[in-house]
Write an enzyme that holds these catalytic residues in place. Structure first.
Site, PDB file in Angstrom:
ATOM      1  CB  SER A 114      -2.494  -4.426   0.352  1.00 34.15           C
ATOM      2  OG  SER A 114      -3.409  -4.755   0.571  1.00 34.15           O
TER       3      SER A 114
ATOM      4  CB  SER B  65      -5.647  -3.220  -0.923  1.00 31.99           C
ATOM      5  OG  SER B  65      -6.023  -2.569   0.052  1.00 31.99           O
TER       6      SER B  65
ATOM      7  CE  LYS C 146      -3.579  -8.081  -1.153  1.00 38.59           C
ATOM      8  NZ  LYS C 146      -5.131  -7.295  -1.379  1.00 38.59           N
TER       9      LYS C 146
END
Lengths: 100, 483
Positions: B152, B176, B77
């Site tokens: 997210s 997330s 990420k």
């Protein structure tokens, strides 16, 4: 507790947050932030007498270590990504801090 | 296209010599090239670097054959620091920023033989539940390109769901990792707070953030967790921990394990298709030998409110460092003072959701409002944690649907912040209480959208979660089914 935020409130918060906002943003955010604050009002009636606040989910004490020198980020690495570095002086350049 | 291999399969095949790290890396890069124009899971891919690393692993094969993630292609990420790839947190503020160090988790993955192929898209600074807050464009759900992958960590979840990589890292502050994993039909684990070092994670909310793995199977998530978890003196919130590897757990019995369902939380507000899949999953777990009962978490309904006060307050402090001085973008212009430079840089560099959260956080910490908002939220956080403590006297895991709905449409919630926040209603509790939680696919809605089953456990008890999720996966038949 205000479910309404005036444009002056939003400007004041923006200044504290060091954020430059457009007029449209100030209007949008005053409405949206008021909506969020309205939502979180539901916590007010809860009885929290004597309940200690949790700042942290673990019972940690700040870990300490011996004051021994260890390798850390070199000056060149530290300056490499700066928008306005002064590598010769080893400094980050910024606009005037005092006055103006 | 044949079903892509799991991380466990790849490790085994590379270690035995059946295939090479380079071949596995090439296969991943090819799948990315084929799928990512459509899905946009990746922010950056560095093929030459990944292939060079894979070639090195192959060259040193005999020496490295024991490594637990040998040759496994992994995506990271974009809010996790990588020294050799830009790390932008999907923000204009860090456009092109290359960190001078690797995050602890990146060091651990590399030392374990993994091959990092790229960085994945996310909501800006991890703030969001749909990946629509990325400054660089949306990521599409592989199950339906008109829908979000959640957020997210939407890029990481989509990359795994689309078979581009078998393993990806996400971060989880209010859900997330788990929510996008559920919406994309894959497995995601948020470890106990303090289990995995946050050194190199661009901080959003320091008392809530954790890094964790997303993969296509429980076994892969356990394998990755074993590599990621461990004390790190560079993270002052990292815990000293005993760690017997989870990945050694064979198919384990779940007889006698007790699962509690807080039914009052799912009486309304949950899509029928999600509820049906959730109930079927409980039936399966019951048939496996787990005991299902009803419990109450009386304060969990206040979790979203408490979370959005605490997380935003912490974020307002953490994001103060983005000021155009040491790194990141500095707004063009003729600033007369430092304050002006800060205001303009931050005004230009941050997106709307980030600004909203910084401002909310600043407000609730400010004089006159601190007691009523921030302090109150911290007290409610204590009450929520105590509810879980009480529940764990009777059960070993708490079960809920991971998300109240299947994946929602792009643009559906972007003009209503509170509606977007409610996506996290079942996930924030684990962050507030610091507990581990796993999501595993348990079905699809009528609209053929994935549903996730979430299990939350006691602190440091990822083992029970992996046992239950693994047993369910074996019995439930949702393993390995893709879009």
């Amino acid at each position: 507790m205000p479910p309404e935020l005036s444009l002056e409130d939003v400007s004041r918060i923006a200044t504290l947050s060091r954020l430059a906002l457009s007029v449209e943003e100030r209007q949008l955010f005053s409405r949206q932030l008021a909506g969020i604050l309205g939502y979180v009002e539901q916590l007010q009636p809860l009885d929290t007498t004597g309940v200690p606040p949790t700042s942290h989910p673990l019972a940690l004490i700040s870990p300490m270590r011996e004051d021994e020198q260890r390798p850390s980020l070199g000056r060149e690495d530290a300056l490499r990504e700066a928008p306005e570095p002064d590598p010769a002086a080893g400094l980050f350049k910024v606009p005037r801090v005092i006055g103006g | 296209m044949t079903r892509p291999r799991t991380a466990s399969d790849i490790r085994r095949a590379v270690a035995s010599g059946e295939t090479s790290a380079v071949a596995c890396c090439e296969a991943a890069l090819e799948r990315i090239a084929q799928s990512d124009a459509r899905i946009q899971a990746f922010r950056a891919v560095d093929a030459p670097q990944a292939l060079a690393r894979a070639a090195e692993l192959d060259r040193r094969h005999d020496e490295l054959a024991h490594l637990p993630l040998l040759g496994v292609p992994v995506a990271i990420k974009d809010n996790i620091c990588t020294r050799t790839l830009p790390t932008t947190a999907a923000s204009r503020m860090l456009d092109g920023y290359v960190p001078p160090y690797d995050a602890a988790v990146v060091e651990r993955l590399t030392a374990a033989g993994a091959v990092i192929v790229g960085k994945t898209n996310c909501d800006e600074f991890a703030m969001g539940s749909s990946t629509e807050n990325s400054a660089y464009g949306v990521t599409r759900n592989p199950w339906d390109p008109e829908r979000t992958p959640g957020g997210s960590s939407g890029g990481s979840a989509a990359a795994v769901a689309a078979g581009m990589v078998p393993l990806a890292l996400g971060s989880d502050t209010g859900g997330s990792i788990r929510q996008p994993a559920a919406l994309c039909g894959v497995v995601g684990l948020k470890p106990t707070y303090g289990r995995v070092s946050r050194y190199g994670l661009l901080a959003f909310a320091s008392s809530l953030d954790q890094i964790g793995p997303i993969a296509g199977s429980v076994a892969d998530v356990a394998l990755a967790f074993d590599v990621l978890a461990g004390h790190d003196p560079r993270d002052a919130t990292s815990v000293a921990q005993e760690h017997t590897p989870l990945a050694q757990e064979g198919p384990a019995s779940v007889d006698g394990l007790r699962i509690g369902v807080p039914r009052s939380l799912i009486r309304e507000g949950v899509e029928p298709g999600v509820l049906e899949a959730f109930e079927r999953a409980l039936t399966t777990l019951d048939a496996c030998g787990a005991a299902i009962s009803t419990i109450d978490l009386p304060h969990s309904r206040y979790g979203i409110a408490a979370y959005y006060l605490i997380a935003t307050a912490e974020a307002s402090s953490n994001l103060a460092r983005y000021d155009g001085v040491r790194y990141g973008a500095r707004a063009e212009g003729d600033d007369r003072t430092l304050a002006e430079m800060y205001d303009r840089t931050r005004g230009a560099g941050f997106g709307a959701e980030v600004k909203r959260r910084i401002m909310l956080g600043t407000y609730v910490l400010s004089a006159g409002y601190y007691e009523a908002y921030y302090l109150k939220a911290q007290q409610v956080r204590t009450l929520i944690s105590r509810d879980y403590d009480a529940a764990f006297e009777q059960v070993d895991a708490v079960a809920l649907p991971t998300s109240p709905t299947g994946a929602f449409r792009l643009g559906e919630r972007t003009s209503d912040p509170v509606l977007m926040y409610l996506a996290d209603v079942f996930t924030v509790g684990a962050n507030l209480a610091g507990l581990p939680a796993i999501t595993v696919p348990c079905g699809v809605t009528d609209g053929h959208l994935p549903v996730g089953l979430q299990l939350t456990g006691r602190k440091m008890d990822e083992r029970t979660l992996v046992r239950l999720a693994g047993a369910y996966e074996q019995a439930g038949g949702w393993k390995g089914i893709g879009p």
